[in-house]
Design a protein around this motif. Structure first.
Motif, PDB file in Angstrom:
ATOM      1  N   ILE A  31     -44.141  68.371 101.085  1.00 31.99           N
ATOM      2  CA  ILE A  31     -43.293  67.443 100.328  1.00 31.99           C
ATOM      3  C   ILE A  31     -44.059  66.169  99.991  1.00 31.99           C
ATOM      4  O   ILE A  31     -43.957  65.631  98.884  1.00 31.99           O
ATOM      5  N   THR A  34     -46.392  66.854  97.099  1.00 28.97           N
ATOM      6  CA  THR A  34     -45.605  67.107  95.888  1.00 28.97           C
ATOM      7  C   THR A  34     -45.009  65.820  95.340  1.00 28.97           C
ATOM      8  O   THR A  34     -45.064  65.542  94.126  1.00 28.97           O
ATOM      9  N   ILE A  35     -44.427  65.004  96.222  1.00 22.58           N
ATOM     10  CA  ILE A  35     -43.796  63.762  95.771  1.00 22.58           C
ATOM     11  C   ILE A  35     -44.844  62.785  95.236  1.00 22.58           C
ATOM     12  O   ILE A  35     -44.600  62.059  94.266  1.00 22.58           O
ATOM     13  N   THR A  36     -46.038  62.768  95.846  1.00 20.20           N
ATOM     14  CA  THR A  36     -47.102  61.873  95.368  1.00 20.20           C
ATOM     15  C   THR A  36     -47.470  62.187  93.921  1.00 20.20           C
ATOM     16  O   THR A  36     -47.496  61.303  93.063  1.00 20.20           O
ATOM     17  N   ASN A  39     -44.438  61.649  91.562  1.00 21.60           N
ATOM     18  CA  ASN A  39     -44.165  60.235  91.317  1.00 21.60           C
ATOM     19  C   ASN A  39     -45.108  59.670  90.251  1.00 21.60           C
ATOM     20  O   ASN A  39     -44.675  58.962  89.329  1.00 21.60           O
ATOM     21  N   LEU A 372     -41.632  61.630 102.666  1.00 21.55           N
ATOM     22  CA  LEU A 372     -41.581  60.366 101.927  1.00 21.55           C
ATOM     23  C   LEU A 372     -42.563  59.353 102.520  1.00 21.55           C
ATOM     24  O   LEU A 372     -43.218  58.599 101.797  1.00 21.55           O
ATOM     25  N   ALA A 375     -45.917  60.318 101.333  1.00 15.84           N
ATOM     26  CA  ALA A 375     -46.095  59.946  99.916  1.00 15.84           C
ATOM     27  C   ALA A 375     -46.314  58.444  99.774  1.00 15.84           C
ATOM     28  O   ALA A 375     -47.184  58.010  99.006  1.00 15.84           O
ATOM     29  N   LEU A 395     -43.674  53.719  94.425  1.00 15.98           N
ATOM     30  CA  LEU A 395     -42.788  54.848  94.726  1.00 15.98           C
ATOM     31  C   LEU A 395     -41.442  54.615  94.055  1.00 15.98           C
ATOM     32  O   LEU A 395     -40.709  53.693  94.403  1.00 15.98           O
ATOM     33  N   MET A 399     -37.200  58.930  93.972  1.00 11.81           N
ATOM     34  CA  MET A 399     -37.876  59.841  94.898  1.00 11.81           C
ATOM     35  C   MET A 399     -37.220  59.850  96.279  1.00 11.81           C
ATOM     36  O   MET A 399     -37.327  60.833  97.017  1.00 11.81           O
ATOM     37  N   TRP A 400     -36.547  58.744  96.635  1.00 17.01           N
ATOM     38  CA  TRP A 400     -35.866  58.703  97.936  1.00 17.01           C
ATOM     39  C   TRP A 400     -34.702  59.682  97.974  1.00 17.01           C
ATOM     40  O   TRP A 400     -34.244  60.062  99.050  1.00 17.01           O
ATOM     41  N   ALA A 403     -36.820  63.702  97.118  1.00 15.22           N
ATOM     42  CA  ALA A 403     -37.623  64.298  98.196  1.00 15.22           C
ATOM     43  C   ALA A 403     -36.758  65.022  99.224  1.00 15.22           C
ATOM     44  O   ALA A 403     -37.035  66.196  99.548  1.00 15.22           O
TER      45      ALA A 403
END
Length: 434
Positions: A31, A34-36, A39, A372, A375, A395, A399-400, A403
């Motif tokens: 995760i 992926t989130i990095t 984003n 998170l 990330a 960020l 995304m909060w 994720a």
């Protein structure tokens, strides 16, 4: 029943802390990566024009000769920008280019500060791009016709020069010439800088705005890109203004498709007039109007590499889920005797399945929250270590929410097969063994 399953899930996680921690760690790393990438992709894909996106158009002219570049250049010549201003079809329109120089105040103890993002434009620039004023306003229309030494400061530059106080009416010196401050903007930092993408789409926001009508008088140099397609002897600023060098951006606001069509036709008539003067010699001579979405796509603000990176990070998340699936299978099957007893005293397969889905969802939630943190750390590292623009590595608030949702859904997908295996186990086998 749901809270009962939550209690069972929490007990199960505490009963096998190492195994549970490994699974949470596996999904959190997937995760986090992926989130990095997601984003950064999202921040690069933002259309900062908002609701006006379809009404703002960048004007491009195919004014180069037949042996020059084979595409619409993002910029036009100064003389074309000057002539396009004669149209009364657009509600708002502005030519502009970037310059720079030293800025100082009347305070002799204040050392001059170099400003490399000074925008030379007219007063339509501010309403066209939706800039709001903290103090004062833009110079009036008469300044665009008869040059006066007036400027608009950004909020940040006003803090540097006047400690953030209302500076309207005060004097600053730009390249040793006195200018009167007529307005101070509220914070404005479009990301990307769609109004001028010639020198990078992110960071380096304009800090000072001076009237376009002063350009022939003060002979502002272009601190942006300049493209040329023919050899021209340019020894004076006046020759530069009448040259075929492309160094000016031109934007218009056209509120309706009919207005856009009317303006396109007007520009084509202008091109025909210029052909009679010996310009626009290419058979491809034409005009191209691009709204903000088209403009961002034409300038490839979001590189294809970023889409590939998002895809690769998704594949990495799948690998993490495969590992999680194996660990879940091992954990759930180890509890088969306990499940057999529950089945024997009346628990249905659906209840057993739901219990395990709640447990994997809880681990997915923990993995998402930890992801998170990964990330956030990765984006901070990219900002500090590799000097990426802060506007890209911030960020995003969405995304909060995204994720944990991705993590829970991914964990549920990984947990379906292990939960199905354990809920379909024949309880009699384990009852006999006990």
């Amino acid at each position: 029943m749901f809270f009962y399953y939550l209690d069972l899930a929490w007990r199960s996680i505490k009963k096998t802390p190492m195994l549970s921690a490994l699974m949470i760690m596996a999904i959190s790393i997937g995760i986090g990566i992926t989130i990095t990438t997601l984003n950064i992709y999202k921040m690069m894909s933002i259309n900062p024009a908002g609701d006006k996106s379809s009404q703002l158009f960048a004007v491009q002219l195919w004014s180069q000769g037949p042996d020059a570049w084979d595409y619409f250049d993002p910029q036009i010549t100064y003389q074309d920008g000057f002539n396009l201003l004669k149209s009364d079809i657009p509600r708002l329109q502005t030519p502009m280019f970037r310059t720079g120089g030293a800025v100082q105040t009347e305070d002799p103890s204040f050392l001059p500060v170099l400003q490399s993002r000074v925008r030379v434009t007219n007063n339509d620039f501010f309403p066209l791009f939706g800039l709001e004023f903290q103090y004062g306003q833009a110079w009036d229309d008469s300044v665009d016709k008869t040059a006066r030494y007036e400027v608009v400061l950004t909020n940040e530059l006003n803090k540097t020069l006047f400690a953030g106080e209302n500076s309207v009416g005060k004097t600053i010196y730009f390249n040793a010439k006195p200018y009167q401050v007529v307005g101070v903007l509220k914070p404005w930092a479009p990301s990307p800088n769609y109004h001028d993408l010639n020198n990078g789409a992110f960071g380096n926001v304009d800090t000072l705005f001076v009237p376009y009508s002063l350009a022939p008088i003060e002979e502002y140099g272009s601190w942006g890109n300049t493209n040329g397609w023919s050899h021209e002897s340019i020894n004076t600023y006046a020759q530069r203004l009448t040259s075929e060098k492309h160094w000016t951006q031109f934007w218009v606001q056209l509120d309706t498709p009919e207005q856009a069509a009317e303006y396109r036709q007007w520009v084509r008539q202008y091109i025909e007039q210029q052909k009679q003067l010996g310009r626009f010699s290419s058979p491809k001579a034409d005009v191209q109007l691009s709204d903000v979405d088209q403009w961002l796509a034409i300038n490839k603000v979001v590189p294809e590499d970023n889409k590939v990176l998002v895809g690769l990070s998704a594949l990495f998340l799948i690998v993490c889920l495969v590992n999680m699936l194996g660990l879940l299978l091992s954990k759930f099957l180890r509890r088969a005797p306990e499940i057999g007893v529950r089945r024997a005293i009346g628990a249905s397969q659906g209840q057993i399945f739901a219990q395990h889905m709640v447990e994997v969802s809880m681990m997915g939630l923990f993995g998402g929250l930890l992801g998170l943190a990964w990330a956030w750390g990765s984006l901070a590292l990219l900002t500090n270590k590799f000097q990426l623009e802060a506007s890209l590595t911030h960020l995003d608030a969405s995304m909060w929410l995204i994720a944990p949702i991705i993590a829970i859904l991914a964990a549920i997908v990984a947990g379906i097969y292990p939960a199905w295996r354990v809920c379909t186990t024949n309880p009699s086998v384990y009852l006999k063994s006990q």
